[in-house]
Enzyme design. Structure first.
Site, PDB file in Angstrom:
ATOM      1  N   PHE A   1      32.104  35.651  45.435  1.00  0.00           N
ATOM      2  CA  PHE A   1      32.392  36.871  43.778  1.00  0.00           C
ATOM      3  C   PHE A   1      31.979  35.397  43.074  1.00  0.00           C
ATOM      4  O   PHE A   1      31.789  35.420  42.135  1.00  0.00           O
ATOM      5  CB  PHE A   1      32.636  37.674  44.096  1.00  0.00           C
ATOM      6  CG  PHE A   1      34.232  37.831  43.446  1.00  0.00           C
ATOM      7  CD1 PHE A   1      33.594  38.021  41.853  1.00  0.00           C
ATOM      8  CD2 PHE A   1      34.927  37.892  44.527  1.00  0.00           C
ATOM      9  CE1 PHE A   1      35.747  37.794  42.220  1.00  0.00           C
ATOM     10  CE2 PHE A   1      36.400  37.100  43.891  1.00  0.00           C
ATOM     11  CZ  PHE A   1      36.615  37.912  42.416  1.00  0.00           C
ATOM     12  N   LYS A   2      33.264  34.337  42.803  1.00  0.00           N
ATOM     13  CA  LYS A   2      33.576  33.274  42.391  1.00  0.00           C
ATOM     14  C   LYS A   2      32.627  32.835  41.394  1.00  0.00           C
ATOM     15  O   LYS A   2      32.740  32.634  40.983  1.00  0.00           O
ATOM     16  CB  LYS A   2      34.370  32.982  42.331  1.00  0.00           C
ATOM     17  CG  LYS A   2      35.622  33.983  42.862  1.00  0.00           C
ATOM     18  CD  LYS A   2      37.577  33.273  43.146  1.00  0.00           C
ATOM     19  CE  LYS A   2      38.732  34.828  43.122  1.00  0.00           C
ATOM     20  NZ  LYS A   2      39.076  34.416  43.556  1.00  0.00           N
TER      21      LYS A   2
END
Length: 484
Positions: free
Chosen positions: A112-113
């Site tokens: 997700f980063k």
């Protein structure tokens, strides 16, 4: 839009100031001075937007067109998401028995980063090119942040990045995603220690304000406001994908289950709620349960040690972004927040004031999940759906299964999935399942690697300072040659 420190002493800054600072000079975290309020009409208009469309609207709201004109902003965000594997960028999988899994992992490093860091890197480069400046980004990572940060700035001419990774504490894939990027502006160090230990030299370097200023240092971990800002879009997208209707008064609630370590996604969700999104937040953690203890008992204190779990990216003792949550809960009272956080920094232990704790438990539900429950959840999700969860996503989905098994009538629920199971073959095997590995990840095995060791007994702070000074000299040399 102005930003103030949660500790109330640092002068206010604009978005550019918050982006380049990381921590505020008084040790606090930057937050918007005033939160805009979204009315029903705006929410209805936003409900049809794509994920990138929501990021554009939120960023326009919190950055301001005088800093980045709307057309430029839209171009930067399109560029940020151009390398994602899925055309929607973020995708909702609707599985059996009301299980909704929001896949936040379709970026280059399958975590997700990539979403927030790819945008943050575009904003950085935009301002650096305008100002003809150079920065050195220093990142400590427990696994995913390092590779996502590297991918977001690799090859950028105004940015050097130094990453400290905990040797032997990341998965093999996570490590290879960092050590196989051989671009000239990428500098990776393998530290003989865990992620909390490698944070120490970074903190020491950043505490030297003159050194930070001289070398234009910045951090890109989850304390950076720009990352929290982009992560708000996860919650809006989750809501619009899962709400049964936008025709009722008041708008229906959706429960968002947030697996977390440093509480960045939780802070983002709480801000989204504060500006008008009708969500109920559930925070899910592994055995490193400081956030769970804080919500349940008001006990914001470190455990004896970090426990290694299958959900390794959440093996974190200090959830930095809780400071943002405390600040908002206290009615933006920087004195209360400063006293709380300074006591925590001194003694590693705080009992929340009663009023603050009761407010926290009103806005957030929490659970802590064992490794055994993680593998059981991964197994059950596979049996019911032929769908592989990563261990961090399983921490969230475990909550859904618990609620379902109690057969309580429930609001629609969305579980955030922070990473692809492909990154965690060890956990998939531990759950008795067969890993599925994309070709790009298999290819990492055969690539050349570059990683400088930081051994026990070495002076890590000195190695870091020397590297930074060396990069500054090189940049000044480049700039000099370019101007002649």
């Amino acid at each position: 839009m102005w930003y103030v420190s949660t500790r109330g002493i640092a002068p206010r800054v604009n978005f550019e100031g918050a982006l380049f600072s990381g921590y505020a000079p008084d040790g606090g975290l930057f937050m918007p001075e005033e939160l805009p309020q979204l009315d029903r009409e705006t929410l209805c208009q936003w409900s049809t937007l794509s994920y990138p469309g929501l990021v554009k609207e939120l960023c326009a709201l919190f950055i301001g067109s005088e800093l980045i004109p709307k057309d430029d902003l839209n171009d930067l965000i399109d560029r940020a998401f151009s390398r994602f594997h899925h055309r929607e960028v973020v995708h909702l999988s609707r599985l059996r028995n009301g299980l909704n899994v929001l896949e936040l992992w379709h970026g280059v490093t399958y975590a997700f980063k990539d979403l927030s860091l790819s945008c943050t890197a575009q904003f950085l480069q935009y301002f650096l090119e305008k100002r003809e400046k150079h920065v050195t980004v220093v990142v400590g990572t427990s696994g995913d942040t390092g590779s996502a940060a590297i991918e977001s700035v690799q090859g950028a001419k105004n940015v050097d990045i130094i990453v400290l990774l905990p040797k032997g504490h990341c998965t093999k894939i996570q490590e290879l995603q960092m050590t196989t990027v051989l671009k000239e502006n990428v500098h990776v160090f393998g530290v003989e220690g865990n992620s909390d230990e490698l944070d120490e030299p970074i903190k020491t370097v950043f505490a030297d304000v003159a050194f930070v200023k001289k070398h234009n240092l910045m951090s890109l971990n989850s304390i950076n406001w720009s990352r929290v800002l982009v992560q708000m879009a996860h919650h809006f997208f989750a809501y619009f994908q899962c709400t049964p209707s936008l025709d009722t008064h008041p708008l229906p609630l959706v429960e968002v289950v947030v697996p977390t370590g440093a509480a960045g996604n939780l802070a983002a969700g709480y801000i989204a709620q504060k500006i008008g999104l009708p969500i109920r937040l559930v925070v899910a953690v592994n055995c490193n349960d400081i956030i769970h203890r804080t919500v349940q008992q008001g006990d914001f204190s470190l455990s004896e040690a970090v426990k290694s779990t299958l959900a390794s990216a959440m093996d974190i003792q200090v959830p930095y972004n809780m400071e943002r949550v405390f600040w908002l809960l206290s009615g933006c009272d920087s004195q209360v927040t400063r006293a709380l956080m300074e006591q925590f920094e001194r003694t590693q232990s705080v009992n929340l004031p009663k009023e603050l704790h009761s407010k926290l438990s009103e806005v957030v539900t929490s659970e802590s999940v064992s490794d055994e429950a993680i593998t059981q959840t991964m197994g059950r999700c596979w049996d019911e759906n032929q769908y592989l969860l990563c261990p961090h996503s399983a921490v969230a989905v475990n909550y859904h299964y618990q609620q379902m098994d109690r057969q309580e009538p429930s609001t629609p629920r969305c579980c955030l999935a922070p990473a692809s199971a492909a990154k965690f073959p060890e956990a998939v095997l531990a759950a008795g399942l067969t890993p599925e590995t994309p070709a790009e990840i298999v290819a990492l095995e055969h690539k050349e690697t570059r990683c400088t060791p930081m051994r026990r007994g070495d002076n890590w702070t000195l190695i870091l300072q020397d590297t930074i000074e060396d990069l500054s000299r090189r940049w000044r040399g480049h700039a000099l040659n370019a101007s002649q």
